[in-house]
Design an enzyme around this catalytic site. Structure first.
Site, PDB file in Angstrom:
ATOM      1  N   TYR A   1       4.442   5.844  10.166  1.00 38.02           N
ATOM      2  CA  TYR A   1       3.579   4.777   9.664  1.00 38.02           C
ATOM      3  C   TYR A   1       4.367   3.737   8.873  1.00 38.02           C
ATOM      4  O   TYR A   1       4.181   2.536   9.065  1.00 38.02           O
ATOM      5  CB  TYR A   1       2.462   5.372   8.795  1.00 38.02           C
ATOM      6  CG  TYR A   1       1.266   4.452   8.663  1.00 38.02           C
ATOM      7  CD1 TYR A   1       0.194   4.535   9.544  1.00 38.02           C
ATOM      8  CD2 TYR A   1       1.208   3.488   7.657  1.00 38.02           C
ATOM      9  CE1 TYR A   1      -0.897   3.688   9.434  1.00 38.02           C
ATOM     10  CE2 TYR A   1       0.125   2.636   7.540  1.00 38.02           C
ATOM     11  CZ  TYR A   1      -0.932   2.737   8.433  1.00 38.02           C
ATOM     12  OH  TYR A   1      -1.996   1.896   8.331  1.00 38.02           O
TER      13      TYR A   1
ATOM     14  N   HIS B   1       0.864  -1.186   0.000  1.00 37.99           N
ATOM     15  CA  HIS B   1       0.000   0.000   0.000  1.00 37.99           C
ATOM     16  C   HIS B   1       0.898   1.233   0.000  1.00 37.99           C
ATOM     17  O   HIS B   1       1.789   1.353   0.825  1.00 37.99           O
ATOM     18  CB  HIS B   1      -0.888   0.028   1.250  1.00 37.99           C
ATOM     19  CG  HIS B   1      -2.055  -0.902   1.160  1.00 37.99           C
ATOM     20  ND1 HIS B   1      -3.354  -0.474   1.214  1.00 37.99           N
ATOM     21  CD2 HIS B   1      -2.117  -2.240   0.988  1.00 37.99           C
ATOM     22  CE1 HIS B   1      -4.179  -1.511   1.093  1.00 37.99           C
ATOM     23  NE2 HIS B   1      -3.443  -2.599   0.964  1.00 37.99           N
TER      24      HIS B   1
ATOM     25  N   LYS C   1       1.407  -0.535  14.683  1.00 38.88           N
ATOM     26  CA  LYS C   1       2.821  -0.694  15.042  1.00 38.88           C
ATOM     27  C   LYS C   1       3.168  -2.045  15.677  1.00 38.88           C
ATOM     28  O   LYS C   1       4.338  -2.422  15.712  1.00 38.88           O
ATOM     29  CB  LYS C   1       3.239   0.391  16.063  1.00 38.88           C
ATOM     30  CG  LYS C   1       3.252   1.807  15.557  1.00 38.88           C
ATOM     31  CD  LYS C   1       4.506   2.160  14.830  1.00 38.88           C
ATOM     32  CE  LYS C   1       4.450   2.108  13.429  1.00 38.88           C
ATOM     33  NZ  LYS C   1       4.213   2.249  12.256  1.00 38.88           N
TER      34      LYS C   1
ATOM     35  N   PRO D   1      -4.176  -0.342  18.261  1.00 36.15           N
ATOM     36  CA  PRO D   1      -3.942  -0.694  16.858  1.00 36.15           C
ATOM     37  C   PRO D   1      -3.963   0.472  15.870  1.00 36.15           C
ATOM     38  O   PRO D   1      -3.658   0.269  14.695  1.00 36.15           O
ATOM     39  CB  PRO D   1      -5.092  -1.664  16.548  1.00 36.15           C
ATOM     40  CG  PRO D   1      -6.170  -1.300  17.504  1.00 36.15           C
ATOM     41  CD  PRO D   1      -5.501  -0.787  18.732  1.00 36.15           C
TER      42      PRO D   1
ATOM     43  N   TYR E   1      -8.680   6.268   7.464  1.00 35.00           N
ATOM     44  CA  TYR E   1      -8.780   6.549   8.895  1.00 35.00           C
ATOM     45  C   TYR E   1      -9.637   7.808   9.017  1.00 35.00           C
ATOM     46  O   TYR E   1      -9.232   8.868   8.536  1.00 35.00           O
ATOM     47  CB  TYR E   1      -7.403   6.827   9.499  1.00 35.00           C
ATOM     48  CG  TYR E   1      -6.497   5.618   9.601  1.00 35.00           C
ATOM     49  CD1 TYR E   1      -5.795   5.144   8.498  1.00 35.00           C
ATOM     50  CD2 TYR E   1      -6.321   4.966  10.818  1.00 35.00           C
ATOM     51  CE1 TYR E   1      -4.952   4.046   8.596  1.00 35.00           C
ATOM     52  CE2 TYR E   1      -5.478   3.859  10.933  1.00 35.00           C
ATOM     53  CZ  TYR E   1      -4.799   3.405   9.819  1.00 35.00           C
ATOM     54  OH  TYR E   1      -3.962   2.324   9.919  1.00 35.00           O
TER      55      TYR E   1
HETATM   56  C1  PHB Z   1      -6.662  -4.099   9.976  1.00 32.51           C
HETATM   57  O1  PHB Z   1      -6.742  -4.273   8.742  1.00 32.51           O
HETATM   58  O2  PHB Z   1      -7.169  -4.886  10.773  1.00 32.51           O
HETATM   59  C2  PHB Z   1      -5.963  -2.887  10.496  1.00 32.51           C
HETATM   60  C3  PHB Z   1      -5.356  -2.019   9.604  1.00 32.51           C
HETATM   61  C4  PHB Z   1      -4.738  -0.876  10.077  1.00 32.51           C
HETATM   62  C5  PHB Z   1      -4.728  -0.603  11.446  1.00 32.51           C
HETATM   63  C6  PHB Z   1      -5.328  -1.484  12.326  1.00 32.51           C
HETATM   64  C7  PHB Z   1      -5.950  -2.629  11.859  1.00 32.51           C
HETATM   65  O3  PHB Z   1      -4.141   0.534  11.898  1.00 32.51           O
END
Ligand code: PHB
Length: 396
Positions: free
Chosen positions: A385, A76, A297, A293, A204
């Site tokens: 990130y 990505h 990280k 999450p 996000y």
């Molecule tokens: C997920 O795809 O479960 C996922 C992706 C990004 C995050 C947390 C979880 O920051």
């Protein structure tokens, strides 16, 4: 009768960190035994996702756990922040020269277990460790296997890679739950849905309703989350209400709906243990720290610990020097706190606390503009990130 095993490094926990350390050590000619209370089927079948940072992928590719062609299919090159009616894309290659990889964590585990089996050192599954004790010849892991037989693994070193409920932590700190922790007054309601992707890149989103994350698993299965009360009952909302909450976070895309086949509520916690060693027993990964999450990280931070320990153990067996064993705690904690800060920052910037005032909310939106309108702000988010380079880079 007790089954006795002797090895150089006893590793508690067949998670991504424990298996990777065993793999790296074996490449340097150092013996280890990995044990886990769970079965191989259980470990490989627990569906989890992880964002792998570019440096973590380099380790996996360089050490032949996965092929470059395979991981590149999961790359990505950006994420989006949605807030205040705006959508902002972080262009990772432009900002950092790197990308990230949305890699299902159980697939990482399958590849790592395959590598262990190919090397002729299959982890000891269904071996439930009870505790770490001082043996006459170094530390010792004692426990019982699935047949109820007692075992003891005596080693030069024991590594606790046994997750947040670590039993090695008890040896190191004398207390299972000590450490520095931060609880958050919210969690995530997550779904797995059978549908095509709604967005090419992860979204996000922060709106007055709270946080939403649109993620993916593959062309057919999507993962999405919305902010919820951490004590919420998973059955307290209808599918229709779930879709409404998710859609409220993304005005730019019509979410593609489908049958929801898994629902779960995730609680968040930040946790750092600042005592990572006692005698010849070391802690790493979730046994040493936990992050929420939002910053993606967790797995990457565990890999950083692995590299520090790999360097320390290689140096010890090569020259007898304990220099890097002695500096492990200080070396590892620097990145642990950086990642803890990054995850805390991402979490508090994007979620609305239940007691947030208008002042808090306005400030939060200003924080989001500050991180998206300026190149310096964007670079700060992107660098964290995609992952800071590892300092102990002698894994080859
Ligand atoms: C997920 O795809 O479960 C996922 C992706 C990004 C995050 C947390 C979880 O920051």
């Amino acid at each position: 009768m007790t089954i006795s095993i002797r090895t150089q490094v006893g590793i508690l926990g067949a998670g991504p960190a424990g298996l990777q350390l065993a793999h790296l050590l074996q490449r340097a000619g150092i013996d280890s035994v990995v044990i886990d209370g769970r079965s191989r089927e259980d470990i490989e079948g627990t569906v989890k996702a992880g964002i792998l940072e570019a440096p973590a992928v380099e380790v996996l590719v360089d050490t032949d756990v996965v092929t470059r062609d395979y991981v590149e299919t999961m790359r990505h090159d950006g994420i989006e922040f949605h807030f205040d009616g705006h959508a902002h894309r972080f262009d990772f290659p432009a900002l950092t020269g790197k990308g990230v990889y949305l890699y299902p964590q159980h697939e990482v585990l399958k590849d790592q277990i395959k590598a262990r089996v190919a090397a002729g050192v299959t982890p000891l599954f269904e071996h439930l460790a009870d505790k770490v004790v001082d043996g006459s010849n170094g530390p010792m892991i004692v426990g019982k296997n699935a047949q109820g037989e007692a075992f003891e693994i005596s080693a030069d070193f024991v590594i606790g890679a046994d997750g947040s409920m670590s039993i090695a932590r008890e040896y190191v700190t004398g207390n299972k739950f000590s450490g520095m922790a931060r609880e958050y007054p919210f969690g995530w309601y997550g779904i797995l849905v059978e549908a095509p992707p709604s967005s090419e890149e992860l979204i996000y989103s922060r709106s007055e309703e709270g946080f939403v994350l649109i993620s993916t698993r593959d062309e057919h299965i999507q993962r999405m989350y919305f902010q919820c009360d951490p004590n919420m009952d998973v059955n307290a909302v209808t599918d229709e209400q779930i879709w409404d909450k998710l859609q409220a976070g993304v005005s730019t895309h019509e979410l593609k709906r489908g049958p929801i086949f898994r629902k779960d509520v995730l609680k968040f916690r930040s946790y750092v243990h600042d005592s990572l060693r006692k005698n010849k027993v070391f802690l790493m990964g979730d046994a040493a720290h936990t992050v929420p999450p939002t910053g993606a990280k967790g797995l990457n931070l565990a890999f950083s610990d692995v590299l520090w320990l790999n360097r320390a153990l290689r140096e010890y067996y090569r020259s007898g020097s304990e220099q890097f064993l002695d500096s492990y705690q200080e070396d590892a904690l620097k990145r642990i706190w950086k990642a803890t800060n990054y995850s805390y920052m991402m979490t508090t910037m994007l979620h609305i606390a239940p007691d947030a005032t208008d002042f808090d909310k306005k400030r939060q939106v200003a924080d989001l503009y500050s991180h998206t309108e300026s190149l310096a702000g964007q670079t700060y988010i992107a660098e964290g990130y995609v992952g800071w380079d590892y300092s102990a880079d002698d894994w080859r």
